[in-house]
Design a protein around this motif. Structure first.
Motif, PDB file in Angstrom:
ATOM      1  N   GLU A  12       0.483   2.002   9.081  1.00 47.25           N
ATOM      2  CA  GLU A  12      -0.371   2.337   7.949  1.00 47.25           C
ATOM      3  C   GLU A  12      -1.701   1.593   8.075  1.00 47.25           C
ATOM      4  O   GLU A  12      -1.716   0.390   8.368  1.00 47.25           O
ATOM      5  CB  GLU A  12       0.310   1.949   6.638  1.00 47.25           C
ATOM      6  CG  GLU A  12       1.524   2.800   6.297  1.00 47.25           C
ATOM      7  CD  GLU A  12       1.141   4.201   5.864  1.00 47.25           C
ATOM      8  OE1 GLU A  12      -0.005   4.370   5.395  1.00 47.25           O
ATOM      9  OE2 GLU A  12       1.973   5.113   6.002  1.00 47.25           O
ATOM     10  N   THR A  27      -7.164   0.628   1.548  1.00 51.58           N
ATOM     11  CA  THR A  27      -6.032   1.488   1.210  1.00 51.58           C
ATOM     12  C   THR A  27      -5.065   0.726   0.303  1.00 51.58           C
ATOM     13  O   THR A  27      -5.231  -0.461   0.050  1.00 51.58           O
ATOM     14  CB  THR A  27      -5.298   1.940   2.476  1.00 51.58           C
ATOM     15  OG1 THR A  27      -4.800   0.779   3.168  1.00 51.58           O
ATOM     16  CG2 THR A  27      -6.219   2.706   3.403  1.00 51.58           C
ATOM     17  N   GLY A  28      -4.068   1.425  -0.179  1.00 49.77           N
ATOM     18  CA  GLY A  28      -3.031   0.772  -0.989  1.00 49.77           C
ATOM     19  C   GLY A  28      -3.145   1.048  -2.461  1.00 49.77           C
ATOM     20  O   GLY A  28      -2.275   0.669  -3.239  1.00 49.77           O
ATOM     21  N   GLN A  83      -4.572  11.232   3.758  1.00 51.03           N
ATOM     22  CA  GLN A  83      -3.928  11.245   5.060  1.00 51.03           C
ATOM     23  C   GLN A  83      -4.858  10.547   6.051  1.00 51.03           C
ATOM     24  O   GLN A  83      -6.078  10.720   5.991  1.00 51.03           O
ATOM     25  CB  GLN A  83      -3.668  12.676   5.513  1.00 51.03           C
ATOM     26  CG  GLN A  83      -2.563  13.393   4.736  1.00 51.03           C
ATOM     27  CD  GLN A  83      -1.199  12.799   5.052  1.00 51.03           C
ATOM     28  OE1 GLN A  83      -0.604  12.126   4.222  1.00 51.03           O
ATOM     29  NE2 GLN A  83      -0.718  13.022   6.267  1.00 51.03           N
ATOM     30  N   ASN A 103      -3.068   3.217  -5.985  1.00 48.04           N
ATOM     31  CA  ASN A 103      -2.137   4.234  -6.474  1.00 48.04           C
ATOM     32  C   ASN A 103      -2.828   5.533  -6.884  1.00 48.04           C
ATOM     33  O   ASN A 103      -2.195   6.582  -6.985  1.00 48.04           O
ATOM     34  CB  ASN A 103      -1.345   3.688  -7.673  1.00 48.04           C
ATOM     35  CG  ASN A 103      -0.436   2.543  -7.270  1.00 48.04           C
ATOM     36  OD1 ASN A 103       0.170   2.576  -6.213  1.00 48.04           O
ATOM     37  ND2 ASN A 103      -0.345   1.527  -8.133  1.00 48.04           N
ATOM     38  N   ARG A 112      -5.022   8.664  -2.532  1.00 47.08           N
ATOM     39  CA  ARG A 112      -4.385   8.490  -1.229  1.00 47.08           C
ATOM     40  C   ARG A 112      -4.875   9.585  -0.284  1.00 47.08           C
ATOM     41  O   ARG A 112      -4.937  10.744  -0.649  1.00 47.08           O
ATOM     42  CB  ARG A 112      -2.857   8.551  -1.352  1.00 47.08           C
ATOM     43  CG  ARG A 112      -2.256   7.332  -2.033  1.00 47.08           C
ATOM     44  CD  ARG A 112      -0.739   7.367  -2.000  1.00 47.08           C
ATOM     45  NE  ARG A 112      -0.166   6.174  -2.584  1.00 47.08           N
ATOM     46  CZ  ARG A 112       0.054   5.045  -1.912  1.00 47.08           C
ATOM     47  NH1 ARG A 112      -0.245   4.987  -0.631  1.00 47.08           N
ATOM     48  NH2 ARG A 112       0.578   4.002  -2.509  1.00 47.08           N
ATOM     49  N   PRO A 120      -9.979   8.768   7.459  1.00 45.13           N
ATOM     50  CA  PRO A 120      -9.332   9.752   6.584  1.00 45.13           C
ATOM     51  C   PRO A 120      -9.301  11.096   7.294  1.00 45.13           C
ATOM     52  O   PRO A 120     -10.231  11.438   8.028  1.00 45.13           O
ATOM     53  CB  PRO A 120     -10.250   9.780   5.354  1.00 45.13           C
ATOM     54  CG  PRO A 120     -11.569   9.304   5.840  1.00 45.13           C
ATOM     55  CD  PRO A 120     -11.297   8.337   6.955  1.00 45.13           C
TER      56      PRO A 120
END
Length: 227
Positions: free
Chosen positions: A85, A63-64, A71, A66, A69, A29
């Protein structure tokens, strides 16, 4: 009331984690600080893995979702590619995983610091004789070599030269970047055996097999607890 499980813990093979870093499936991250481990800590970490000692759990985030999130950015040494990704992010264990990736998997000298925090570039080697010494200290078997693969005295005179595979084999200094590179590892073994000549090849093959089984295989079969 049944509690919903929010995490899983399992042991992951170290080679799989390093490949995931290389392929950018495992990233950082963007809020994580930069990689800062020095040469001594890297050598100590490598010694622990070579002896199958635990190095602690790491924590990853899938990840993934909703709701949250972040960077992401690749681990130091991995080229950035905004099209790739990540599947998981490293929340805890960045310094250990980056050190292992840099020293074992990344085909370039490690950009680190010495005890006085001066920037240095280092390749890491295993001294076969010291690693096979039953009374030896494994940290002494992990050699940190300058980026030109030559060590010098205080006058700048070359004392040891590992700048070619033949010189590495002659000194029985195995490059750790060959651990997971089958082509390079096999080429190193062939050169190592060839140097023994016909009369000494059996003895050297026995020595190589012992080194492979007691040291190299520990790296290849090492697992890391992952939360």
């Amino acid at each position: 009331m049944t509690m919903k499980k929010t995490f899983e813990s399992t042991d992951e093979p170290l080679p799989d984690l390093l490949r995931s870093i290389r392929d950018k499936r495992l990233q950082l991250p963007d809020f994580q600080r930069g990689w800062i481990w020095d040469d001594d800590r890297i050598r100590s970490l490598l010694a622990s893995v070579s002896l199958s000692y635990p190095i602690g759990a790491i924590m990853l985030l899938q990840t993934g979702g909703n709701n949250i999130r972040f960077q992401a950015r690749p681990v130091e040494g991995v080229p950035a590619d905004p099209r790739q990704e990540p599947e998981e992010l490293i929340l805890d264990g960045q310094q250990r995983l980056t050190s292992l990736y840099q020293a074992l998997y990344h085909q370039a000298p490690v950009d680190t610091t010495d005890a006085k925090r001066r920037r240095i570039k280092r390749w890491y080697y295993l001294d076969c004789a010291e690693a096979l010494n039953p009374n030896g200290n494994r940290e002494d078997a992990i050699a940190s070599i300058p980026d030109d693969r030559k060590t010098r005295n205080f006058r700048g005179e070359v004392q040891r030269d590992y700048s070619t595979r033949a010189l590495e084999c002659s000194a029985e200094m195995f490059p750790l970047t060959a651990l997971f590179d089958e082509v390079e590892r096999n080429a190193w073994q062939q050169e190592y055996l060839k140097q023994a000549g016909q009369d000494g090849v059996f003895q050297r093959l026995t020595r190589w097999n012992e080194f492979y089984e007691t040291v190299i295989r520990r790296f290849q079969e090492y697992t890391v607890p992952v939360i």
